[in-house]
Design a protein around this motif. Structure first.
Motif, PDB file in Angstrom:
ATOM      1  N   GLY A  13      27.009  13.396  31.783  1.00 15.48           N
ATOM      2  CA  GLY A  13      26.597  12.606  32.934  1.00 15.48           C
ATOM      3  C   GLY A  13      25.610  13.359  33.797  1.00 15.48           C
ATOM      4  O   GLY A  13      25.221  14.487  33.509  1.00 15.48           O
ATOM      5  N   GLY A  14      25.202  12.725  34.897  1.00 19.61           N
ATOM      6  CA  GLY A  14      24.267  13.361  35.820  1.00 19.61           C
ATOM      7  C   GLY A  14      23.357  12.350  36.480  1.00 19.61           C
ATOM      8  O   GLY A  14      23.349  11.161  36.143  1.00 19.61           O
ATOM      9  N   THR A 145      25.067   8.884  37.708  1.00 20.71           N
ATOM     10  CA  THR A 145      26.345   9.398  38.182  1.00 20.71           C
ATOM     11  C   THR A 145      27.331   8.350  38.693  1.00 20.71           C
ATOM     12  O   THR A 145      28.487   8.319  38.264  1.00 20.71           O
ATOM     13  N   GLY A 146      26.919   7.496  39.627  1.00 22.45           N
ATOM     14  CA  GLY A 146      27.843   6.532  40.218  1.00 22.45           C
ATOM     15  C   GLY A 146      28.465   5.626  39.175  1.00 22.45           C
ATOM     16  O   GLY A 146      29.667   5.345  39.199  1.00 22.45           O
ATOM     17  N   ILE A 217      30.492  17.138  30.727  1.00 23.64           N
ATOM     18  CA  ILE A 217      29.322  17.977  30.984  1.00 23.64           C
ATOM     19  C   ILE A 217      28.383  17.213  31.913  1.00 23.64           C
ATOM     20  O   ILE A 217      28.109  16.026  31.687  1.00 23.64           O
ATOM     21  N   PHE A 218      27.902  17.887  32.962  1.00 25.94           N
ATOM     22  CA  PHE A 218      26.912  17.274  33.829  1.00 25.94           C
ATOM     23  C   PHE A 218      25.579  17.994  33.674  1.00 25.94           C
ATOM     24  O   PHE A 218      25.537  19.216  33.547  1.00 25.94           O
ATOM     25  N   VAL A 219      24.516  17.195  33.681  1.00 25.52           N
ATOM     26  CA  VAL A 219      23.156  17.715  33.568  1.00 25.52           C
ATOM     27  C   VAL A 219      22.493  17.612  34.935  1.00 25.52           C
ATOM     28  O   VAL A 219      22.644  16.600  35.626  1.00 25.52           O
ATOM     29  N   LEU A 220      21.796  18.661  35.323  1.00 30.31           N
ATOM     30  CA  LEU A 220      21.041  18.629  36.572  1.00 30.31           C
ATOM     31  C   LEU A 220      19.810  19.499  36.430  1.00 30.31           C
ATOM     32  O   LEU A 220      19.639  20.193  35.420  1.00 30.31           O
TER      33      LEU A 220
END
Length: 317
Positions: A13-14, A145-146, A217-220
């Motif tokens: 996500g992200g 994200t939301g 896992i979050f991507v930023l």
């Protein structure tokens, strides 16, 4: 990065525009290159997976490479399918003269807030429960994200809702048995449908909440807004007992990038990277460099995936 080896289901996500789909595709390719049979699934309405792999994807599995398959979930079609299933479940349970009105109300419900998430989640459940024995890895490329938080919070919320519905239905059946059916138990198809739904939600909830099976896992990118959004998302998911353990920091300027303009950007970026180390002490941070060219074909995606593949090899050892 234990998610790459130990956990079967991975949600990526992200914030929009940080490279979620590319990261999901690269992660899936890295797993496939290690001989892990991998399925990558896009739940994002703005699908990019097919474009990245240069292959049209549908709601059914399509082979993308050795050991790698892909699916793109069409939210509109899934909502239609989901509502058709609801109508089918109600056949024979309502009076003939009410069928048209009931179907009209269901069609109206399809446009209501939350209907799309419910339909997507129903498809997501099916993929996890039906495909988990066929694949070593199932990687979900989620929407911004939301949307991801709403989708992942549904097992908890829907379980509570169905429990409430079952209790009400059971009370009705008990009253009917005592007052109108001479004490004989009644057959209640609606109760049976709800019970099956509960069992399905419970099964997928057990998978999603099991850190030995599922990772997040979050991507930023090293900028202020993605950092703030990621921090908030981690906090919100934690409330639902969903714990983000890994962050992919995309588009980090390489040391070889030269020029006064890029040097100034690098100094600003360093401050954000320091902030990330402080803010995300409970997460492993994997940095991916900014490449000279877009990830526009499999060769360039393979370069990206090699950064993640090295992590896979480290964990395997």
């Amino acid at each position: 990065m234990n998610e790459l080896v130990n956990q079967k289901v991975i949600f990526v996500g992200g914030k929009g525009g940080v490279g979620k789909s590319t990261s999901s595709a690269a992660l899936a390719l890295a797993c496939a290159k290690e001989g892990l049979k991998t399925l990558v699934v896009s739940t994002d309405p703005a699908h990019n997976l097919g474009d990245i792999f240069h292959k049209p994807l549908t709601h059914e599995k399509t082979q993308l490479d050795d050991h790698l398959w892909g699916i793109e979930i069409n939210s509109t079609k899934e909502t239609e399918r989901y509502m058709d299933q609801v109508k089918s479940n109600l056949q024979g349970l309502v009076k003939t003269k009410l069928v048209d009105e009931v179907n009209r109300q269901i069609d109206l419900a399809a446009a209501s807030p939350g209907a799309e998430e419910a339909a997507l989640f129903d498809r997501l459940i099916s993929i996890i429960l039906e495909e988990q024995d066929s694949f070593d890895k199932i990687i979900f490329d989620t929407a911004p994200t939301g949307h991801t938080i709403r989708l992942l919070s549904l097992p908890e919320l829907m379980s509570v809702w169905i429990d409430g519905m079952l209790q009400k239905r059971q009370k009705i059946n008990e009253n009917y048995t005592q007052l109108l059916n001479d004490g004989e138990p009644v057959d209640d198809p609606i109760y049976e449908i709800l019970q099956k739904r509960k069992e399905k939600f419970s099964a997928v909830r057990d998978v999603i909440l099991d850190e030995g099976k599922t990772g997040f896992i979050f991507v930023l990118i090293p900028e202020r807004l993605p950092i703030l959004e990621t921090k908030q998302a981690i906090k919100q998911l934690h409330q639902y007992h969903l714990h983000v353990r890994t962050l992919i920091v995309n588009k980090v300027l390489p040391e070889t990038a030269d020029g006064a303009f890029l040097e100034k950007r690098r100094q600003i970026e360093k401050q954000y990277l320091i902030q990330m180390d402080k803010e995300f002490k409970n997460q492993e941070i994997v940095k991916i460099p900014l490449y000279e060219e877009d990830i526009s074909d499999l060769d360039k995606l393979d370069i990206f995936s090699k950064h993640l593949q090295s992590k896979v090899k480290e964990e395997v050892k």
